[in-house]
Design an enzyme around this catalytic site. Structure first.
Site, short mmCIF file in Angstrom:
data_model
loop_
_atom_site.label_atom_id
_atom_site.label_comp_id
_atom_site.label_asym_id
_atom_site.label_seq_id
_atom_site.Cartn_x
_atom_site.Cartn_y
_atom_site.Cartn_z
N GLY A 1 56.84 27.44 29.57
CA GLY A 1 55.98 27.74 30.72
C GLY A 1 56.71 27.76 32.04
CB ALA A 2 60.09 27.02 33.02
N GLY A 3 58.77 30.28 32.96
CA GLY A 3 59.15 31.66 33.30
C GLY A 3 60.54 32.01 32.81
CG LEU A 4 63.45 29.47 32.57
CD1 LEU A 4 64.21 28.15 32.35
CD2 LEU A 4 64.23 30.35 33.54
N GLY A 5 61.23 32.75 29.64
CA GLY A 5 61.16 33.56 28.43
C GLY A 5 61.23 32.77 27.14
CB SER A 6 60.26 29.31 26.15
OG SER A 6 58.91 29.31 26.48
CG ASP B 1 60.22 37.43 29.49
OD1 ASP B 1 60.58 38.11 30.46
OD2 ASP B 1 59.55 36.40 29.58
CB SER C 1 63.12 25.90 22.30
OG SER C 1 63.55 26.75 23.31
O1 PMV Z 1 56.90 34.66 35.34
P1 PMV Z 1 57.98 35.44 34.73
O2 PMV Z 1 59.32 34.83 34.82
O3 PMV Z 1 57.66 35.93 33.34
O4 PMV Z 1 58.20 36.76 35.62
C1 PMV Z 1 57.20 37.66 35.99
C2 PMV Z 1 57.84 38.82 36.65
C3 PMV Z 1 56.89 39.69 37.45
O5 PMV Z 1 57.64 40.76 37.99
C4 PMV Z 1 56.25 38.91 38.58
C5 PMV Z 1 55.78 40.24 36.56
C6 PMV Z 1 56.22 41.29 35.55
O6 PMV Z 1 55.46 41.48 34.57
O7 PMV Z 1 57.24 41.97 35.75
#
Ligand code: PMV
Length: 354
Positions: A133-138, A188, A128
């Protein structure tokens, strides 16, 4: 017929994070240059199943005899099946000390036994370009790559994919996400399956065609989505009249941006205004971070565009929508400072695509 290569993109939330938890709409988009690739090939031995997830340093192999105790059941694509979960548990004992390995192996085994329990001698290699773990949907991009390959091996989908087959991929990827995260929203895996940008609300999703140049900055500041969501809930309960209006305003921003994207996606400055308002509202519910504010300051100092946090906030990532007539030298200076002075990762990419 091997090998099989599948791939799925990462995601960013453009508008609507946190408000989405309260039923407001959100727009999320694929980042097509940051993605996961899965190669299914022949294993070294016809009687084993091999995993090679290089980015999280997970390599493992099971003897197919180890699998003989798993009952053949027909799990649904709607919820996790506790009988199957229980029966694969003994195969996970060696991963217990590493939560990431455990989640990845659990997800693999669950999808494998749901879709192609009888196939042996396969090797699954994942690579990848997405930070973990960056919130980018890995994890969702892994689940989509995996469910696509397994559904293909099970002869349940074939190229070109039709609408029902895409839905099947998304439903199974959502089950994979549940193995990884317990109770995910489904944003995601939906973006990783369909690509482009998607307006999501509680009932449905609508695809909006976009292609926007952005900078994605990963601060590497760890944050917990669960904790941030719970902090917002606390504020919502103690200042209900105010916070509910902030969250519904964020919902209005999402809807206005959708109209704008459908009418004239090249109107970057109007979109930028909405990015700025959304960021200020997110700041008011305390999910920003001094480093995110620093990136916003630098964006304004160099006048290169519009920056907001993306995802849960509290660190993590920001996205910067670049102005149309931006001076390249200013963009390079901005990137340089973030990389050299702050040790952030900066990705120059596009929102949209597949
Ligand atoms: O941490 P991420 O990028 O997966 O984003 C979470 C998004 C929130 O709205 C804070 C939580 C959610 O489940 O929608």
């Amino acid at each position: 017929p091997l090998p099989i290569l599948t791939s799925a993109p990462g995601k960013v939330i453009l508008f609507g994070e946190h408000a989405a938890v309260y039923g407001e709409p959100a727009i999320a988009a694929a980042v097509s240059s940051l993605r996961t690739y899965l190669l299914v090939s022949n294993a070294n031995d016809p009687n084993i199943i091999q995993l090679d997830f290089l980015d999280i340093k997970l390599t493992h192999q099971w003897e197919c005899n180890d699998f003989s105790t798993i009952p053949t059941i027909q799990p649904s694509t709607k919820e996790l099946d506790s009988t199957l979960l229980k029966s694969i548990d003994p195969l996970l004992s060696s991963f217990k000390s590493n939560p990431l390995h455990h989640q990845a192996a659990l997800t693999f085994l669950y999808l494998f036994f749901s879709l192609i329990p009888n196939l042996k001698g396969l090797k699954f290699s994942v690579r990848s370009t997405l930070p973990v773990g960056a919130g980018l949907g890995s994890s969702a991009s892994i689940c989509v790559s995996l469910s696509t390959a397994l559904l293909h091996l099970a002869k349940l989908i074939s190229i070109p994919l039709n609408k029902a087959q895409l839905k099947l991929i998304n439903d199974w990827a959502f089950i994979g996400e549940k193995c990884m995260h317990g109770n995910p929203s489904g944003i995601d895996n939906t973006v990783a399956t369909y690509g482009n940008s998607i307006l999501l609300n509680s009932q449905s999703h609508e695809i909006i065609d976009i292609d926007l140049p952005i900078l994605l900055t990963y601060t590497k500041i760890p944050r917990s989505t669960k904790q941030l969501v719970s902090n917002v809930r606390h504020m919502y309960n103690s200042h209900h009249a105010i916070v509910s209006k902030i969250l519904s305003s964020i919902g209005h921003i999402t809807l206005e941006s959708k109209d704008l994207l459908l009418a004239d996606a090249s109107d970057i400055d109007s979109l930028g205004e909405l990015i700025n308002i959304n960021q200020h509202l997110l700041q008011s519910i305390n999910v920003s971070h001094p480093m995110i504010e620093k990136i916003i300051k630098l964006t304004n100092q160099f006048q290169i565009g519009y920056t907001k946090l993306t995802g849960a906030g509290g660190g993590g990532c920001t996205l910067t929508l670049l102005k149309k007539d931006v001076d390249r030298k200013d963009v390079d200076r901005f990137i340089n400072i973030l990389k050299k002075d702050y040790n952030f990762d900066v990705f120059e990419t596009n929102l949209g695509g597949f």
